[in-house]
Design a protein around this motif. Structure first.
Motif, mmCIF file in Angstrom:
data_model
loop_
_atom_site.group_PDB
_atom_site.id
_atom_site.type_symbol
_atom_site.label_atom_id
_atom_site.label_comp_id
_atom_site.label_asym_id
_atom_site.label_seq_id
_atom_site.Cartn_x
_atom_site.Cartn_y
_atom_site.Cartn_z
ATOM 1 N N VAL A 100 0.837 -1.204 0.000
ATOM 2 C CA VAL A 100 0.000 0.000 0.000
ATOM 3 C C VAL A 100 0.874 1.257 0.000
ATOM 4 O O VAL A 100 0.635 2.214 -0.748
ATOM 5 C CB VAL A 100 -0.929 -0.028 1.237
ATOM 6 C CG1 VAL A 100 -1.533 1.337 1.505
ATOM 7 C CG2 VAL A 100 -2.025 -1.072 1.039
ATOM 8 N N PHE A 101 1.910 1.259 0.850
ATOM 9 C CA PHE A 101 2.790 2.422 0.960
ATOM 10 C C PHE A 101 3.352 2.815 -0.408
ATOM 11 O O PHE A 101 3.283 3.980 -0.825
ATOM 12 C CB PHE A 101 3.939 2.117 1.933
ATOM 13 C CG PHE A 101 4.872 3.273 2.160
ATOM 14 C CD1 PHE A 101 4.727 4.107 3.260
ATOM 15 C CD2 PHE A 101 5.886 3.555 1.253
ATOM 16 C CE1 PHE A 101 5.576 5.181 3.458
ATOM 17 C CE2 PHE A 101 6.736 4.627 1.436
ATOM 18 C CZ PHE A 101 6.584 5.440 2.539
ATOM 19 N N ILE A 104 0.838 4.238 -2.946
ATOM 20 C CA ILE A 104 0.482 5.646 -2.710
ATOM 21 C C ILE A 104 1.658 6.567 -3.038
ATOM 22 O O ILE A 104 1.474 7.696 -3.498
ATOM 23 C CB ILE A 104 0.025 5.825 -1.242
ATOM 24 C CG1 ILE A 104 -1.258 5.018 -1.007
ATOM 25 C CG2 ILE A 104 -0.214 7.297 -0.912
ATOM 26 C CD1 ILE A 104 -1.716 4.988 0.448
ATOM 27 N N HIS A 123 2.669 8.493 5.093
ATOM 28 C CA HIS A 123 2.145 8.114 6.413
ATOM 29 C C HIS A 123 1.022 9.061 6.837
ATOM 30 O O HIS A 123 0.019 8.623 7.437
ATOM 31 C CB HIS A 123 3.272 8.101 7.446
ATOM 32 C CG HIS A 123 4.118 6.861 7.344
ATOM 33 N ND1 HIS A 123 3.584 5.593 7.427
ATOM 34 C CD2 HIS A 123 5.449 6.689 7.138
ATOM 35 C CE1 HIS A 123 4.539 4.695 7.291
ATOM 36 N NE2 HIS A 123 5.696 5.330 7.098
ATOM 37 N N LEU A 126 -2.037 8.114 4.831
ATOM 38 C CA LEU A 126 -2.527 6.792 5.263
ATOM 39 C C LEU A 126 -3.334 6.936 6.551
ATOM 40 O O LEU A 126 -4.385 6.297 6.711
ATOM 41 C CB LEU A 126 -1.333 5.858 5.500
ATOM 42 C CG LEU A 126 -0.849 5.039 4.298
ATOM 43 C CD1 LEU A 126 0.434 4.312 4.637
ATOM 44 C CD2 LEU A 126 -1.914 4.048 3.854
ATOM 45 N N ALA A 135 0.028 -0.210 5.920
ATOM 46 C CA ALA A 135 1.005 0.306 4.962
ATOM 47 C C ALA A 135 1.753 -0.804 4.232
ATOM 48 O O ALA A 135 2.124 -0.648 3.065
ATOM 49 C CB ALA A 135 2.007 1.214 5.674
ATOM 50 N N VAL A 150 -7.155 3.582 -0.740
ATOM 51 C CA VAL A 150 -5.761 3.649 -1.209
ATOM 52 C C VAL A 150 -5.709 4.396 -2.549
ATOM 53 O O VAL A 150 -4.845 5.262 -2.773
ATOM 54 C CB VAL A 150 -5.150 2.230 -1.357
ATOM 55 C CG1 VAL A 150 -3.767 2.304 -2.009
ATOM 56 C CG2 VAL A 150 -5.053 1.544 -0.006
#
Lengths: 223, 324
Positions: A100-101, A104, A123, A126, A135, A150
């Protein structure tokens, strides 16, 4: 701002066998403007969003995005324009291999932003979309609503000048949908031009705004 | 707008996750293996080209610039206008040759040299019952044109029966043969390079097809053609370099063996190499090769990387033209 003059679009640009997706579309949206994009399925909403996202080219008419004429822009210039656009796809289009991190972070990394900034920004957003603890998860491990959040985070993280969203609330509950609309309103106030395609009448009633209505590839209403 | 980062920073950023997953798009097994095989073929072809070049130089400039003169009855005194002189036929010919324009060296083979020349037919015993003709080598200065027929006429007048053999004729023929072999070897190298281009282009296209979704996505987010092509090209160049290096190492012992076999034919070649010992490490084995061949072998891996980089850049950029 965005400006369309007699824009037409056919998927099979070279031939004549494909149906015409858009015909003689003309409208303008000023900087910071918000527009609902309405119409039944097959009306041409997704095709119009593709043109505005610069992932397809009009087959007729003229299209200006953020002050640049698309027909005359060189490839490198189009790439620069795309970096100023955020898109929430109806099918999310997340990369299943990336956490996910990293999904993004993509728009920031394509802008060569320092990694410390990337970490802080990702962060922060999120936490805003309520996925601070996910994340490192990969998109297939997320629910539909989480994947949509997301996709929304990825579309807005680089503070785009133009934000395009195709049914951005269809997997969200009412609370999340309202938060998203509040965010869109804030972004619009900061100068982001926003077009949101939706079938959600309740949402439109809660957040009344200028509407563009399409039917059979034609613009029926602009107001 | 963000300040443009330095080269090293951009390189590191390029290595970060951007969804292209190039390790899967361009796996690290098949391409290096195929490039290694082609590098071996290229090394052999280059060895042929280098060898032919050395032989061509040797035959054109060495043996080709020499004439061999055969004087029968060498110790018989010469006669001038019916009068016997004190000069033997061989001495008279030597004296005439010494005055020849363009002669750089005149050498009469001694008994030992004649014996060595005839050893394959007459054995090592140098006490010949027959009187052997005198054999004289006439070395001409580089670039000197010699009329062998006129020289033969002049020498026959001094010592009838003297023969002049023009080595240049054979040297030129051998030189032309070596030049042809050289061209064929270079053609073989070009064909191998062409196959490498086709192979790398096909591998890249397969990689592009496998990663179509992420490519389209980051393209839509503003990744330039140069960024995407550069990411693929760096990966291909690395794999091709590894393959080229492996191929060069594999080809090294074969080339050392070939250069050993060819050494007698290129004795006058520049930079005589030390003898190879198979227990030597690779870099010392490399030093036993003729310098031009060692240099081309060392250039194989960088050349493979360059071919990989250029081919992938062109392939990816052409593929991206299908996107708006």
């Amino acid at each position: 701002m965005i400006r369309l003059r007699d824009v037409g679009f056919r998927y099979d640009a070279a031939g004549t066998s494909a149906p015409v997706a858009l015909r003689q579309i003309s409208f303008e949206v000023p900087q910071g403007g918000f527009r609902w994009l309405l119409g039944p399925s097959g009306a041409g909403k997704s095709s119009l969003l593709r043109l505005l996202a610069l992932t397809a080219r009009p087959t007729s008419g003229t299209l200006e995005i953020l002050g640049s004429s698309v027909a005359q822009a060189r490839r490198a210039a189009l790439a620069r324009l795309r970096r100023r656009i955020g898109v929430v796809h109806q099918d999310f289009r997340l990369l299943p291999d990336l956490p996910v991190f990293d999904n993004i972070a993509l728009p920031l990394r394509l802008q060569h932003r320092p990694e410390d900034d990337v970490r802080d920004e990702v962060h922060s957003i999120l936490d805003w979309v309520g996925l601070g603890s996910r994340a490192t998860a990969r998109p297939p491990q997320l629910s539909g609503g989480e994947q949509q959040r997301v996709a929304i985070a990825r579309a807005v993280i680089h503070r785009p000048a133009l934000l395009l969203a195709d049914e951005p609330t269809n997997a969200l509950d009412e609370y999340q949908a309202n938060r998203l609309m509040d965010l869109f309103r804030d972004l619009s106030g900061l100068g982001t031009t926003i077009l949101v395609a939706t079938h959600n009448d309740a949402l439109i009633r809660r957040y009344p705004a200028h509407e563009l209505e399409l039917a059979q590839g034609r613009l029926l209403r602009d107001g | 707008m963000a300040e443009r980062p330095g080269l090293l920073t951009r390189w590191n950023q390029a290595r970060r996750a951007d969804g292209l997953a190039l390790r899967r798009a361009l796996p690290d097994r098949l391409l290096p293996l195929l490039v290694a095989a082609m590098a071996v073929l290229a090394a052999l072809a280059l060895a042929g080209a280098t060898g032919a070049q050395i032989l061509s130089t040797r035959w054109s400039n060495g043996a080709a610039s020499m004439l061999t003169i055969q004087v029968p009855d060498p110790e018989t005194p010469t006669t001038t206008a019916g009068t016997t002189t004190h000069l033997t036929r061989s001495d008279a010919v030597l004296a005439a040759l010494a005055d020849s324009p363009g002669a750089s060296r005149v050498h009469r083979l001694d008994k030992a040299e004649l014996g060595a020349l005839l050893a394959p037919w007459l054995g090592q015993d140098h006490d010949f019952a027959l009187t052997l003709p005198a054999i004289i080598e006439l070395h001409m200065a580089a670039g000197t044109q010699t009329d062998a027929t006129a020289l033969a006429r002049r020498l026959a007048a001094i010592a009838p029966g003297t023969l002049v053999e023009r080595n240049a004729e054979w040297g030129e023929r051998l030189g032309r043969l070596a030049d042809s072999l050289h061209s064929c070897a270079l053609l073989a190298v070009a064909i191998v390079a062409g196959i490498a281009v086709v192979l790398i282009a096909a591998t890249t296209r397969a990689g592009l097809a496998a990663r179509r979704l992420p490519i389209e996505l980051i393209h839509a987010m503003g990744a330039t053609d140069g960024y995407i092509a550069g990411r693929f090209a760096r990966r291909t160049a690395l794999l091709a370099f590894i393959g080229g290096l492996a191929g060069s190492v594999l080809a090294l012992p074969i080339l050392v063996l070939l250069s050993r076999v060819a050494a007698p034919f290129a004795a006058a070649a520049p930079a005589p190499a030390p003898a190879a010992d198979w227990t030597m490490p690779a870099h010392m084995l490399l030093a036993t090769l003729p310098t031009p061949l060692a240099a081309t072998l060392l250039a194989l891996a960088p050349a493979a990387a360059l071919i990989g980089w250029l081919t992938t850049q062109a392939t990816v950029r052409a593929w991206l033209r299908n996107l708006p």
